[in-house]
Design a protein around this motif. Sequence first.
Motif, mmCIF file in Angstrom:
data_model
loop_
_atom_site.group_PDB
_atom_site.id
_atom_site.type_symbol
_atom_site.label_atom_id
_atom_site.label_comp_id
_atom_site.label_asym_id
_atom_site.label_seq_id
_atom_site.Cartn_x
_atom_site.Cartn_y
_atom_site.Cartn_z
ATOM 1 N N HIS A 37 0.788 -1.235 0.000
ATOM 2 C CA HIS A 37 0.000 0.000 0.000
ATOM 3 C C HIS A 37 0.817 1.282 0.000
ATOM 4 N N ARG A 38 2.096 1.183 0.364
ATOM 5 C CA ARG A 38 2.944 2.376 0.244
ATOM 6 C C ARG A 38 3.878 2.098 -0.924
ATOM 7 N N ILE A 39 3.500 2.685 -2.038
ATOM 8 C CA ILE A 39 4.043 2.252 -3.320
ATOM 9 C C ILE A 39 4.751 3.413 -4.016
ATOM 10 N N VAL A 40 5.887 3.103 -4.633
ATOM 11 C CA VAL A 40 6.599 4.094 -5.454
ATOM 12 C C VAL A 40 6.630 3.581 -6.885
ATOM 13 N N PHE A 41 6.238 4.442 -7.828
ATOM 14 C CA PHE A 41 6.385 4.118 -9.252
ATOM 15 C C PHE A 41 7.605 4.866 -9.783
ATOM 16 N N LEU A 42 8.529 4.099 -10.329
ATOM 17 C CA LEU A 42 9.799 4.680 -10.780
ATOM 18 C C LEU A 42 9.936 4.424 -12.279
ATOM 19 N N GLY A 43 10.380 5.428 -13.007
ATOM 20 C CA GLY A 43 10.577 5.208 -14.439
ATOM 21 C C GLY A 43 10.767 6.528 -15.138
ATOM 22 N N PRO A 44 11.286 6.499 -16.352
ATOM 23 C CA PRO A 44 11.550 7.736 -17.087
ATOM 24 C C PRO A 44 10.254 8.437 -17.479
ATOM 25 N N PRO A 45 10.346 9.724 -17.833
ATOM 26 C CA PRO A 45 9.153 10.426 -18.306
ATOM 27 C C PRO A 45 8.616 9.733 -19.548
ATOM 28 N N GLY A 46 7.302 9.576 -19.615
ATOM 29 C CA GLY A 46 6.698 8.926 -20.778
ATOM 30 C C GLY A 46 6.545 7.427 -20.620
ATOM 31 N N ALA A 47 6.935 6.887 -19.468
ATOM 32 C CA ALA A 47 6.861 5.431 -19.279
ATOM 33 C C ALA A 47 5.443 4.969 -18.968
ATOM 34 N N GLY A 48 4.557 5.917 -18.626
ATOM 35 C CA GLY A 48 3.175 5.536 -18.328
ATOM 36 C C GLY A 48 2.888 5.432 -16.839
ATOM 37 N N LYS A 49 3.772 5.957 -16.009
ATOM 38 C CA LYS A 49 3.575 5.882 -14.555
ATOM 39 C C LYS A 49 2.273 6.549 -14.131
#
Length: 210
Positions: A3-15
């Motif tokens: 439930h404590r979640i981080v989405f990591l990824g380059p711009p445009g990845a769809g996060k």
Amino acid sequence: MAHRIVFLGPPGAGKGTQAARIAKEVGIPHLSTGDLLRAAVAARTPLGLQAEGHMRAGALVPDDLVLEILHDRLEQPDARAGYILDGFPRNLAQAEELGKFSEVDRVVSFDVSPDLLVRRLSERRTCPKCNSVYNLSTNPPKVPGRCDRDGTELIQRPDDRAEAVTTRLKVYAEQTAPLLEYYRKRRLLRTVDASGAPDEVTDRVRRALA
Ligand code: AMP
């Protein structure tokens, strides 16, 4: 589910697209520091005025400003049950700061080829009112140029123009990508293939969070 979640990824990845979907399913807020900063810029707050130039150039906003805005948001009651952080942390100093005020249960890394990122960013259109995100070829609005949810005229973000995109991808590679190793070492990282249709990616993200 984490439930404590981080989405990591380059711009445009769809996060952002995936964070909005999963947050709705799970019933936790989607916290995008980019959206919070854009709202501050639009409202012409002192913080927004300081952040604006950095954002327009595709550079990172200074950590103290981002931390201030995120901290205020995390203190609101709806974030107690958990959250999805989208666009934060973006460098090691921010990851260390996050660790001081919250546990993280899971980090999902969005893996996409650089060619696809550039294409997605150039085709992205956003609603300045509700932050809905569209793609001109893969996820177009029902009425061209208008948000499906509120009818607002869609815009291209100033930092989605080609000049700023190059800087943003470089900033990601230099400052944010080292976080993959940081969270891998802490056994929190799951990587998903973020190419393909949004529904396919949502399935992969669900599995990564299970
Ligand atoms: P995003 O919507 O996540 O692509 O963020 C848009 C812009 O906001 C970035 O290019 C940065 O200028 C700024 N920004 C968003 N999140 C952060 C962060 N965690 N640290 C520094 N700058 C940020």
